[in-house]
Design a protein around this motif. Structure first.
Motif, short mmCIF file in Angstrom:
data_model
loop_
_atom_site.label_atom_id
_atom_site.label_comp_id
_atom_site.label_asym_id
_atom_site.label_seq_id
_atom_site.Cartn_x
_atom_site.Cartn_y
_atom_site.Cartn_z
N LYS A 157 0.83 -1.20 0.00
CA LYS A 157 0.00 0.00 0.00
C LYS A 157 0.86 1.25 0.00
CE LYS A 157 -3.87 2.01 2.53
NZ LYS A 157 -4.76 1.87 3.70
N GLN A 158 1.96 1.21 0.73
CA GLN A 158 2.86 2.36 0.82
C GLN A 158 3.46 2.69 -0.54
OE1 GLN A 158 6.05 1.88 3.62
NE2 GLN A 158 6.73 4.01 3.45
N ASP A 206 0.70 4.19 -2.79
CA ASP A 206 0.40 5.58 -2.42
C ASP A 206 1.51 6.52 -2.89
OD1 ASP A 206 -1.86 4.58 -1.25
OD2 ASP A 206 -1.21 4.90 0.82
N LYS A 234 -13.87 7.13 -1.34
CA LYS A 234 -13.51 7.52 0.02
C LYS A 234 -13.41 6.26 0.88
CE LYS A 234 -15.56 10.27 3.74
NZ LYS A 234 -16.71 11.14 4.06
N ASN A 235 -12.22 6.00 1.43
CA ASN A 235 -11.99 4.82 2.26
C ASN A 235 -11.43 5.23 3.62
OD1 ASN A 235 -12.68 2.86 0.20
ND2 ASN A 235 -10.74 3.38 -0.78
N ALA A 236 -12.03 4.70 4.68
CA ALA A 236 -11.62 5.10 6.03
C ALA A 236 -10.17 4.72 6.33
CB ALA A 236 -12.55 4.45 7.05
N ASP A 237 -9.67 3.65 5.68
CA ASP A 237 -8.30 3.21 5.98
C ASP A 237 -7.26 3.82 5.05
OD1 ASP A 237 -9.15 1.86 3.74
OD2 ASP A 237 -8.26 -0.07 4.32
N ASP A 238 -7.66 4.78 4.21
CA ASP A 238 -6.68 5.46 3.35
C ASP A 238 -5.66 6.22 4.20
OD1 ASP A 238 -7.46 4.69 0.83
OD2 ASP A 238 -8.71 6.43 0.46
N SER A 239 -4.42 6.20 3.75
CA SER A 239 -3.40 7.01 4.41
C SER A 239 -3.65 8.48 4.10
CB SER A 239 -2.00 6.61 3.90
OG SER A 239 -1.86 6.96 2.53
N ASP A 240 -3.04 9.37 4.89
CA ASP A 240 -3.17 10.81 4.63
C ASP A 240 -2.66 11.14 3.23
OD1 ASP A 240 -4.18 11.12 7.14
OD2 ASP A 240 -2.38 12.02 8.01
N ARG A 257 -8.97 15.17 9.93
CA ARG A 257 -7.79 14.53 10.52
C ARG A 257 -6.80 15.56 11.06
NH1 ARG A 257 -6.17 9.58 6.32
NH2 ARG A 257 -8.15 8.46 6.45
#
Length: 233
Positions: free
Chosen positions: A58-59, A62, A85-91, A120
Motif C-alpha cells: 500500500k505504501q 500511495d 472515500k476509504n476510512a483506511d486510506d493514508s493521509d 484529521r
C-alpha cells in the motif's frame, strides 16, 4: 522414482524463480535510487511500478500515486489508488485523491477528500481549499465556516500561490481568505459594495494581488452597467 525427480525439478524451479525475483528487486531498488539522484521522474515511476509488481504494498502504491499527482498526471494517480472515500486510506492517499480530483475539475468529489483531511488535521490552507470548492459548487453557506476558521487561524507568514497569470505568484493567505469571503458575500446577497469593500481590505494587505484586482474590476463594471440600465429606465 519419477515422482521424486518431478518434485526435485519443481523445487529447483521454485528456487530459481525466487532468486530471480530477489535479483530483480535489488536491481529496481538500485535503479530507483539512481533515478532519484538524477531527478528523473519517469524513471522513478518506472522503478516503483516494477517494485510494486514484484512485492505489492500500500505504501508503494500511495507513493506512486503521489509522484504521478506531483507530476500533473492526475488521471494516472487516480487510476493507481482509485477515487472512492476509504476510512483506511493514508493521509497521502487522501491528499492525492483530493488534489487530483480538484485538478480534473471534479469539485464535489474533491470536497469529500478535503473534508477527510480537514477532520484529521485542520489547518487554514485546507480551510481555503474547502471554501474555494464549496463556492464553485454553489455552497456559499458551507464555505462560510471554512473561511471564518481560516481567518481565525491563519498567521501573517502564511502564503498562498496563484497561477492565473503566466508567472505564478504568492500572496498572504489572510488576503486570499478575505477575497474568498468577498466572493461568498456577493454570491449570498449580490451586494457589490460590500464585496468590493472586502476586496479593498485584501488589496490593502496585498496591493499586487492580481486575482483580487480582477474581481474588483469585474464587480465595479457590473455596478456601472446596472447603474446605466437604471438611468435608461
Amino acid at each position: 522414482m519419477k515422482r521424486v525427480v518431478l518434485v526435485l525439478v519443481f523445487a529447483i524451479g521454485f528456487l530459481g524463480t525466487a532468486q530471480t525475483k530477489s535479483e530483480l528487486q535489488k536491481h529496481y531498488e538500485a535503479f530507483y535510487k539512481e533515478m532519484r539522484v538524477q531527478g528523473d521522474v519517469n524513471g522513478v515511476i518506472n522503478a516503483i511500478t516494477h517494485l510494486n509488481v514484484l512485492e505489492p504494498s500500500k505504501q508503494r502504491r500511495d507513493t506512486l500515486a503521489y509522484i504521478y499527482a506531483n507530476n500533473n498526471q492526475h488521471m494516472q494517480a487516480l487510476n493507481t489508488i482509485g477515487v472512492d472515500k476509504n476510512a483506511d486510506d493514508s493521509d497521502l492517499a487522501v491528499q492525492v485523491k483530493a488534489i487530483s480530483l480538484k485538478a480534473l475539475n471534479q469539485p464535489k468529489r474533491a470536497i469529500e477528500h478535503f473534508e477527510v483531511l480537514f477532520q484529521r488535521s485542520p489547518n487554514p490552507y485546507l480551510a481555503y481549499e474547502l471554501a474555494d470548492l464549496k463556492i464553485q459548487t454553489g455552497d456559499s453557506n458551507g464555505a462560510k465556516g471554512n473561511i471564518e476558521y481560516g481567518l481565525t487561524n491563519a498567521t501573517d507568514d502564511m502564503k498562498y500561490a496563484f497561477y492565473e497569470r503566466q508567472q505564478p505568484y504568492e500572496v498572504s493567505l489572510k488576503a486570499a481568505l478575505i477575497h474568498m469571503k468577498a466572493l461568498m458575500q456577493y454570491n449570498n446577497d449580490k451586494n457589490i459594495d460590500t464585496a468590493v469593500a472586502l476586496i479593498d481590505e485584501a488589496l490593502k494587505i496585498e496591493p499586487n494581488f492580481n486575482l483580487a484586482s480582477l474581481s474588483k474590476q469585474a464587480l465595479t463594471s457590473r455596478k456601472e452597467q446596472e447603474n446605466g440600465e437604471d438611468n435608461d429606465n
